[in-house]
Motif scaffolding. Structure first.
Motif, PDB file in Angstrom:
ATOM      1  N   TYR A 107       4.938   4.452  -1.314  1.00  0.00           N
ATOM      2  CA  TYR A 107       5.265   4.882   0.042  1.00  0.00           C
ATOM      3  C   TYR A 107       4.617   3.923   1.032  1.00  0.00           C
ATOM      4  CZ  TYR A 107       5.633   7.648   4.306  1.00  0.00           C
ATOM      5  OH  TYR A 107       5.920   8.069   5.594  1.00  0.00           O
ATOM      6  N   ASP A 108       5.440   3.302   1.882  1.00  0.00           N
ATOM      7  CA  ASP A 108       4.957   2.324   2.865  1.00  0.00           C
ATOM      8  C   ASP A 108       4.184   1.193   2.169  1.00  0.00           C
ATOM      9  OD1 ASP A 108       4.661   1.105   5.272  1.00  0.00           O
ATOM     10  OD2 ASP A 108       3.035   2.404   5.988  1.00  0.00           O
ATOM     11  N   VAL A 109       4.646   0.799   1.015  1.00  0.00           N
ATOM     12  CA  VAL A 109       4.060  -0.315   0.271  1.00  0.00           C
ATOM     13  C   VAL A 109       5.073  -1.457   0.278  1.00  0.00           C
ATOM     14  CG1 VAL A 109       3.287  -1.117  -1.997  1.00  0.00           C
ATOM     15  CG2 VAL A 109       2.622   1.146  -1.169  1.00  0.00           C
ATOM     16  N   GLY A 110       4.656  -2.603   0.789  1.00  0.00           N
ATOM     17  CA  GLY A 110       5.571  -3.710   1.006  1.00  0.00           C
ATOM     18  C   GLY A 110       5.928  -3.790   2.477  1.00  0.00           C
ATOM     19  N   THR A 111       5.862  -4.983   3.055  1.00  0.00           N
ATOM     20  CA  THR A 111       6.080  -5.115   4.500  1.00  0.00           C
ATOM     21  C   THR A 111       7.496  -4.746   4.909  1.00  0.00           C
ATOM     22  OG1 THR A 111       6.551  -7.467   4.145  1.00  0.00           O
ATOM     23  CG2 THR A 111       4.318  -6.886   4.800  1.00  0.00           C
ATOM     24  N   ASP A 112       8.448  -4.794   3.988  1.00  0.00           N
ATOM     25  CA  ASP A 112       9.835  -4.476   4.321  1.00  0.00           C
ATOM     26  C   ASP A 112      10.187  -3.006   4.091  1.00  0.00           C
ATOM     27  OD1 ASP A 112      10.375  -6.990   5.156  1.00  0.00           O
ATOM     28  OD2 ASP A 112      11.588  -7.590   3.438  1.00  0.00           O
ATOM     29  N   VAL A 141       1.161  -4.912   0.063  1.00  0.00           N
ATOM     30  CA  VAL A 141       1.209  -3.998  -1.088  1.00  0.00           C
ATOM     31  C   VAL A 141      -0.112  -3.267  -1.317  1.00  0.00           C
ATOM     32  CG1 VAL A 141       3.021  -5.316  -2.231  1.00  0.00           C
ATOM     33  CG2 VAL A 141       0.624  -5.888  -2.687  1.00  0.00           C
ATOM     34  N   LEU A 142      -1.147  -3.616  -0.578  1.00  0.00           N
ATOM     35  CA  LEU A 142      -2.439  -2.943  -0.687  1.00  0.00           C
ATOM     36  C   LEU A 142      -2.876  -2.474   0.691  1.00  0.00           C
ATOM     37  CD1 LEU A 142      -4.326  -5.318  -3.150  1.00  0.00           C
ATOM     38  CD2 LEU A 142      -3.236  -3.133  -3.685  1.00  0.00           C
ATOM     39  N   PRO A 143      -3.479  -1.324   0.833  1.00  0.00           N
ATOM     40  CA  PRO A 143      -3.767  -0.357  -0.234  1.00  0.00           C
ATOM     41  C   PRO A 143      -2.501   0.367  -0.684  1.00  0.00           C
ATOM     42  CG  PRO A 143      -4.387   0.554   1.889  1.00  0.00           C
ATOM     43  CD  PRO A 143      -3.966  -0.864   2.149  1.00  0.00           C
ATOM     44  N   TYR A 144      -2.427   0.658  -1.955  1.00  0.00           N
ATOM     45  CA  TYR A 144      -1.268   1.344  -2.511  1.00  0.00           C
ATOM     46  C   TYR A 144      -1.364   2.834  -2.231  1.00  0.00           C
ATOM     47  CZ  TYR A 144       2.227   3.036  -5.794  1.00  0.00           C
ATOM     48  OH  TYR A 144       3.312   3.645  -6.343  1.00  0.00           O
ATOM     49  N   GLN A 145      -0.217   3.461  -1.959  1.00  0.00           N
ATOM     50  CA  GLN A 145      -0.200   4.910  -1.852  1.00  0.00           C
ATOM     51  C   GLN A 145       1.106   5.449  -2.417  1.00  0.00           C
ATOM     52  OE1 GLN A 145      -0.356   6.519   2.099  1.00  0.00           O
ATOM     53  NE2 GLN A 145       1.023   5.000   2.958  1.00  0.00           N
ATOM     54  N   TRP A 146       0.999   6.621  -3.060  1.00  0.00           N
ATOM     55  CA  TRP A 146       2.143   7.317  -3.643  1.00  0.00           C
ATOM     56  C   TRP A 146       2.914   8.045  -2.559  1.00  0.00           C
ATOM     57  CZ3 TRP A 146       2.855   6.449  -8.785  1.00  0.00           C
ATOM     58  CH2 TRP A 146       1.727   6.099  -9.554  1.00  0.00           C
ATOM     59  N   ILE A 147       4.148   8.394  -2.865  1.00  0.00           N
ATOM     60  CA  ILE A 147       4.943   9.226  -1.972  1.00  0.00           C
ATOM     61  C   ILE A 147       4.297  10.594  -1.799  1.00  0.00           C
ATOM     62  CG2 ILE A 147       6.420  10.103  -3.845  1.00  0.00           C
ATOM     63  CD1 ILE A 147       7.500   9.315  -0.218  1.00  0.00           C
ATOM     64  N   PHE A 148       3.509  11.021  -2.799  1.00  0.00           N
ATOM     65  CA  PHE A 148       2.837  12.316  -2.743  1.00  0.00           C
ATOM     66  C   PHE A 148       1.737  12.350  -1.691  1.00  0.00           C
ATOM     67  CE2 PHE A 148       3.940  11.356  -7.235  1.00  0.00           C
ATOM     68  CZ  PHE A 148       5.080  12.147  -7.299  1.00  0.00           C
ATOM     69  N   GLN A 149       1.257  11.150  -1.284  1.00  0.00           N
ATOM     70  CA  GLN A 149       0.202  11.065  -0.283  1.00  0.00           C
ATOM     71  C   GLN A 149       0.757  10.985   1.131  1.00  0.00           C
ATOM     72  OE1 GLN A 149      -1.449   7.596  -2.751  1.00  0.00           O
ATOM     73  NE2 GLN A 149      -3.247   8.308  -1.665  1.00  0.00           N
ATOM     74  N   ALA A 150       2.085  10.928   1.242  1.00  0.00           N
ATOM     75  CA  ALA A 150       2.704  10.646   2.543  1.00  0.00           C
ATOM     76  C   ALA A 150       2.562  11.796   3.525  1.00  0.00           C
ATOM     77  CB  ALA A 150       4.186  10.313   2.347  1.00  0.00           C
ATOM     78  N   HIS A 151       2.430  13.011   3.038  1.00  0.00           N
ATOM     79  CA  HIS A 151       2.410  14.161   3.945  1.00  0.00           C
ATOM     80  C   HIS A 151       1.169  15.012   3.680  1.00  0.00           C
ATOM     81  CE1 HIS A 151       6.482  13.144   5.034  1.00  0.00           C
ATOM     82  NE2 HIS A 151       6.842  13.173   3.760  1.00  0.00           N
TER      83      HIS A 151
END
Length: 316
Positions: free
Chosen positions: A6-11, A306-316
């Motif tokens: 989630y929100d990993v990668g500038t694009d 790509v860092l820091p990495y976060q899962w979609i589960f951390q998005a909310h």
């Protein structure tokens, strides 16, 4: 990791989520028709843009794992090369182009014996990759060179000729790109007057490194020849930045050839005779060199976002 980011990668939020929503609202979307159709297919089932990363992550992973499992002399080492060479981290940002690169990578068996049937097979993978990124058409050139049988016999002369003609080829490429969507690299801040000096040195080192190991196998081992040739193209493409001062474009094009290092390094290790520790040394030198690059650019400088990495589960 690829699918559930989630929100990993500038694009991630700059390109893919907005375009997914634009297509959902009826806009044309990306310039690649095939990729737009993939998005529309996903939207038949869901309006959640996260599923775009799930599906593209699966395509990238499947194409890569399939090729490694079928073609690598050491799949575990190939996975290490995928990670340490930064190709994987780059793929989290340049999603469409990364998929295009691994789809042509999957055509590696067809490159080993260029003939009509393998030409059709390669053209199929190239057309499929074109659906994801138009720049992949550059990969038609290596296949055409591989079809020229004397090029293999006179490979040292071919490498010198390529370097001699590189200034002319670079200017010809600039003329061909004029009027295309890629011409913006020439007229924006992407044309910053800088050369990719570090990548030139890296790929020159790895080309010389592979040459020393694989040269004696070149004429009798098609895999050694093709992989050595692809590494030469890494160096040649990076060197083109001396004449086309657009490091972003050059770095992207270099990735089409760099992906073949996933097979090159295991092939080099297999070619080393004698005790096992010599093979460990060959792999270790490669990994150490790219690891230094990874730690500096990915970890410290934060390239590709790509860092820091976060899962979609951390998005909310």
């Amino acid at each position: 990791i690829t699918a559930l980011r989630y929100d990993v990668g500038t694009d991630y939020f700059f390109t893919y989520v907005p375009e997914f929503n634009h297509i959902l609202n009826g806009s044309a979307g990306f310039s690649e028709w095939g990729f737009n159709q993939l998005i529309r297919l996903i939207q038949v089932f869901t309006s959640n843009p996260q599923w775009l990363f799930v599906v593209t992550g699966f395509i990238f992973s499947f194409a890569t794992v399939r090729t490694v499992s079928r073609c690598s002399d050491d799949p575990v080492l190939s996975v290490a090369v995928l990670l340490v060479s930064c190709f994987y981290f780059w793929s989290l940002n340049n999603v469409r182009q990364a998929i295009a690169a691994v789809l042509v990578f999957a055509a590696f068996p067809a490159m080993l014996k260029p003939n009509f049937l393998n030409g059709v097979r390669f053209a199929f993978f190239l057309a499929l990759a074109f659906c994801f990124h138009q720049s992949v058409l550059i990969m038609a050139l290596p296949f055409l060179v591989l079809c020229i049988k004397p090029a293999r016999k006179y490979f040292p002369a071919v490498t010198m000729l390529g370097l001699i003609l590189l200034p002319i080829g670079s200017q010809l490429a600039a003329l061909l790109l004029k009027g295309t969507k890629y011409y913006y690299y020439f007229v924006t801040d992407y044309n910053n007057g800088e050369a990719t000096v570090l990548l030139i040195l890296y790929h020159l080192f790895f080309f010389g490194y592979a040459w020393l190991i694989l040269e004696k196998y070149r004429l009798r081992d098609a895999r050694a020849y093709v992989l050595l040739f692809m590494q030469y193209l890494c160096f040649l493409t990076a060197t083109a930045s001396l004449f086309l001062s657009m490091p972003e474009m050059i770095s992207r094009l270099t990735m089409y050839f760099q992906v073949f290092q996933i097979l090159l390094i295991p092939r080099c290790c297999r070619a080393i005779p004698g005790k096992w520790y010599w093979r460990v040394l060959v792999a270790g030198i490669y990994i150490a060199a790219w690891l230094a690059y990874l730690l500096y650019f990915i970890v410290w400088k934060g390239f590709h976002g790509v860092l820091p990495y976060q899962w979609i589960f951390q998005a909310h």
